[in-house]
Design a protein around this motif. Structure first.
Motif, PDB file in Angstrom:
ATOM      1  N   LEU A 235       0.861  -1.176   0.000  1.00 29.37           N
ATOM      2  CA  LEU A 235       0.000   0.000   0.000  1.00 29.37           C
ATOM      3  C   LEU A 235       0.897   1.226   0.000  1.00 29.37           C
ATOM      4  O   LEU A 235       1.699   1.425   0.925  1.00 29.37           O
ATOM      5  CB  LEU A 235      -0.926   0.026   1.222  1.00 29.37           C
ATOM      6  CG  LEU A 235      -1.892   1.216   1.242  1.00 29.37           C
ATOM      7  CD1 LEU A 235      -2.946   1.066   0.149  1.00 29.37           C
ATOM      8  CD2 LEU A 235      -2.561   1.370   2.608  1.00 29.37           C
ATOM      9  N   ALA A 236       0.792   2.028  -1.037  1.00 27.93           N
ATOM     10  CA  ALA A 236       1.522   3.295  -1.100  1.00 27.93           C
ATOM     11  C   ALA A 236       0.690   4.366  -0.415  1.00 27.93           C
ATOM     12  O   ALA A 236      -0.500   4.508  -0.695  1.00 27.93           O
ATOM     13  CB  ALA A 236       1.788   3.677  -2.550  1.00 27.93           C
ATOM     14  N   VAL A 237       1.304   5.092   0.496  1.00 24.97           N
ATOM     15  CA  VAL A 237       0.617   6.132   1.261  1.00 24.97           C
ATOM     16  C   VAL A 237       1.297   7.463   0.974  1.00 24.97           C
ATOM     17  O   VAL A 237       2.504   7.619   1.195  1.00 24.97           O
ATOM     18  CB  VAL A 237       0.652   5.823   2.778  1.00 24.97           C
ATOM     19  CG1 VAL A 237      -0.055   6.926   3.554  1.00 24.97           C
ATOM     20  CG2 VAL A 237       0.011   4.465   3.058  1.00 24.97           C
ATOM     21  N   HIS A 238       0.521   8.407   0.487  1.00 22.12           N
ATOM     22  CA  HIS A 238       1.051   9.720   0.120  1.00 22.12           C
ATOM     23  C   HIS A 238       0.960  10.665   1.316  1.00 22.12           C
ATOM     24  O   HIS A 238      -0.136  10.956   1.813  1.00 22.12           O
ATOM     25  CB  HIS A 238       0.247  10.284  -1.050  1.00 22.12           C
ATOM     26  CG  HIS A 238       0.792  11.589  -1.564  1.00 22.12           C
ATOM     27  ND1 HIS A 238       0.023  12.507  -2.227  1.00 22.12           N
ATOM     28  CD2 HIS A 238       2.045  12.134  -1.503  1.00 22.12           C
ATOM     29  CE1 HIS A 238       0.762  13.549  -2.562  1.00 22.12           C
ATOM     30  NE2 HIS A 238       1.987  13.337  -2.127  1.00 22.12           N
ATOM     31  N   HIS A 239       2.098  11.153   1.778  1.00 15.83           N
ATOM     32  CA  HIS A 239       2.156  12.131   2.867  1.00 15.83           C
ATOM     33  C   HIS A 239       2.372  13.498   2.220  1.00 15.83           C
ATOM     34  O   HIS A 239       3.508  13.926   1.984  1.00 15.83           O
ATOM     35  CB  HIS A 239       3.280  11.776   3.834  1.00 15.83           C
ATOM     36  CG  HIS A 239       3.145  10.393   4.392  1.00 15.83           C
ATOM     37  ND1 HIS A 239       2.381  10.106   5.501  1.00 15.83           N
ATOM     38  CD2 HIS A 239       3.644   9.205   3.947  1.00 15.83           C
ATOM     39  CE1 HIS A 239       2.434   8.813   5.741  1.00 15.83           C
ATOM     40  NE2 HIS A 239       3.184   8.243   4.815  1.00 15.83           N
ATOM     41  N   LYS A 240       1.262  14.147   1.929  1.00 18.16           N
ATOM     42  CA  LYS A 240       1.318  15.374   1.132  1.00 18.16           C
ATOM     43  C   LYS A 240       2.146  16.451   1.806  1.00 18.16           C
ATOM     44  O   LYS A 240       2.925  17.152   1.157  1.00 18.16           O
ATOM     45  CB  LYS A 240      -0.102  15.875   0.884  1.00 18.16           C
ATOM     46  CG  LYS A 240      -0.189  17.054  -0.070  1.00 18.16           C
ATOM     47  CD  LYS A 240      -1.637  17.395  -0.393  1.00 18.16           C
ATOM     48  CE  LYS A 240      -1.726  18.559  -1.374  1.00 18.16           C
ATOM     49  NZ  LYS A 240      -3.132  18.888  -1.709  1.00 18.16           N
ATOM     50  N   ARG A 241       1.994  16.591   3.110  1.00 15.12           N
ATOM     51  CA  ARG A 241       2.726  17.653   3.816  1.00 15.12           C
ATOM     52  C   ARG A 241       4.238  17.403   3.815  1.00 15.12           C
ATOM     53  O   ARG A 241       5.020  18.336   3.878  1.00 15.12           O
ATOM     54  CB  ARG A 241       2.204  17.773   5.250  1.00 15.12           C
ATOM     55  CG  ARG A 241       0.768  18.255   5.355  1.00 15.12           C
ATOM     56  CD  ARG A 241       0.269  18.181   6.799  1.00 15.12           C
ATOM     57  NE  ARG A 241      -1.077  18.695   6.937  1.00 15.12           N
ATOM     58  CZ  ARG A 241      -2.186  17.982   6.723  1.00 15.12           C
ATOM     59  NH1 ARG A 241      -2.073  16.717   6.340  1.00 15.12           N
ATOM     60  NH2 ARG A 241      -3.385  18.497   6.885  1.00 15.12           N
ATOM     61  N   LEU A 242       4.629  16.124   3.782  1.00  9.36           N
ATOM     62  CA  LEU A 242       6.051  15.780   3.786  1.00  9.36           C
ATOM     63  C   LEU A 242       6.595  15.537   2.386  1.00  9.36           C
ATOM     64  O   LEU A 242       7.790  15.291   2.221  1.00  9.36           O
ATOM     65  CB  LEU A 242       6.275  14.527   4.649  1.00  9.36           C
ATOM     66  CG  LEU A 242       5.913  14.652   6.127  1.00  9.36           C
ATOM     67  CD1 LEU A 242       6.103  13.313   6.833  1.00  9.36           C
ATOM     68  CD2 LEU A 242       6.733  15.732   6.808  1.00  9.36           C
ATOM     69  N   MET A 243       5.705  15.576   1.403  1.00 11.18           N
ATOM     70  CA  MET A 243       6.084  15.399  -0.008  1.00 11.18           C
ATOM     71  C   MET A 243       6.832  14.088  -0.228  1.00 11.18           C
ATOM     72  O   MET A 243       7.906  14.052  -0.814  1.00 11.18           O
ATOM     73  CB  MET A 243       6.911  16.599  -0.499  1.00 11.18           C
ATOM     74  CG  MET A 243       6.130  17.904  -0.500  1.00 11.18           C
ATOM     75  SD  MET A 243       7.056  19.299  -1.172  1.00 11.18           S
ATOM     76  CE  MET A 243       8.295  19.527   0.105  1.00 11.18           C
ATOM     77  N   ARG A 244       6.245  13.003   0.270  1.00 11.40           N
ATOM     78  CA  ARG A 244       6.853  11.692   0.096  1.00 11.40           C
ATOM     79  C   ARG A 244       5.784  10.607   0.216  1.00 11.40           C
ATOM     80  O   ARG A 244       4.667  10.864   0.649  1.00 11.40           O
ATOM     81  CB  ARG A 244       7.964  11.460   1.117  1.00 11.40           C
ATOM     82  CG  ARG A 244       7.490  11.336   2.533  1.00 11.40           C
ATOM     83  CD  ARG A 244       8.653  11.159   3.511  1.00 11.40           C
ATOM     84  NE  ARG A 244       9.529  10.093   3.101  1.00 11.40           N
ATOM     85  CZ  ARG A 244      10.788  10.284   2.680  1.00 11.40           C
ATOM     86  NH1 ARG A 244      11.297  11.490   2.643  1.00 11.40           N
ATOM     87  NH2 ARG A 244      11.542   9.265   2.323  1.00 11.40           N
TER      88      ARG A 244
END
Length: 281
Positions: A235-244
């Motif tokens: 499962l790929a999880v996008h951490h928008k605030r950390l840009m990763r």
């Protein structure tokens, strides 16, 4: 009163006001009280509890809480609605303890305005369903995270961080001058639920993690997406605030999560048995 206790009391006060609004059919108040709780949650999840405590210490006592000039000058309609609601609740509260809780919530909104976070809290409230569980920092290794935690005079607390692909909860107690971090199984329930719905048969497939990460930079998950790496589902999880992105192996994550739940159930059963035995004596 300790700041954590004050925030718990304020949360209970807000819940009681929401319940009264619901029972009495006051639709506007019923809509706004959950937003008050979101403002409180924002302070907690971004590790600003002690910063808010320091802010409260700098406020001169007044018979009725004052509205921050920064909030007065802002064009944030929701915060103005919430402030009017809280001032009304303060005026109507019959007990000093209730007025104190209302004052804490009023000053919490003032704190957000005075620290120029109105846009950030609006983003948090409106887009939280589209974001992964909030993490404020990322470290490749645990020793890097521990150095960060030990190196700050007063680290954000409590606050989730990422070490590699895993969530940890970092905490600091001002009262006891203690700090630590522990594994936080917050993403595993998401993996369990999404996997139970079924992994799409046509998931993007890669031979290496580097290939998957390169692809995700141009095709960010929103916030979750399944990918296959070397024949294993992640499962790929996008951490928008950390840009990763973080990548979580589905099979092993589900196994670990099941073991964690079973361990918690055993601990709960032991506690209940001990309590029963204590009453029997």
């Amino acid at each position: 009163m300790r700041i954590h206790d004050a925030l718990i009391s304020a949360s209970r006060f807000a819940a009681s006001r929401w319940q009264a609004a619901r029972l009495e059919g006051r639709e506007e108040e019923k809509r706004l009280w959950p937003q008050v709780n979101e403002y409180r949650a924002f302070i907690g999840e971004t590790g600003q509890v002690y910063l808010f405590e320091d802010y409260l210490k700098g406020i001169s006592p007044t018979p009725r809480p004052q509205v921050s000039p920064a909030l007065d000058a802002s064009k944030d309609a929701t915060s103005h609605e919430i402030m009017r609601l809280l001032l009304k609740a303060f005026d109507e509260a019959p007990e000093p303890e209730q007025k104190q809780s209302a004052a804490v919530l009023i000053n919490l909104v003032n704190f957000i305005a005075d620290t120029e976070q109105l846009a950030a809290v609006e983003d948090y409230v409106n887009n939280r369903p589209e974001y992964a569980p909030l993490a404020i920092a990322h470290f490749m290794k645990r020793d890097e995270a521990e150095a960060w935690l030990k190196g700050l005079a007063e680290p954000p607390s409590p606050a989730r961080i990422l070490i590699g692909d895993e969530y940890y909860l970092a905490w600091y107690s001002r009262e006891e001058n203690a700090r630590d971090m522990y594994r936080d199984y917050i993403i595993e329930p998401y993996i369990e639920e999404l996997a139970a719905r079924g992994i799409p048969p046509a998931t993007p497939t890669f031979e290496t993690r580097a290939e998957a990460e390169g692809w995700l930079k141009n095709h960010p998950a929103s916030p979750f997406a399944f990918v296959s790496i070397a024949g294993e589902h992640y499962l790929a999880v996008h951490h928008k605030r950390l840009m990763r992105h973080t990548l979580h192996p589905v099979a092993s994550a589900l196994t670990e999560w099941e073991e964690t739940k079973q361990a918690a159930e055993r601990e709960q059963a032991r506690g209940a048995a001990a309590e029963t035995e204590g009453r029997g004596e």
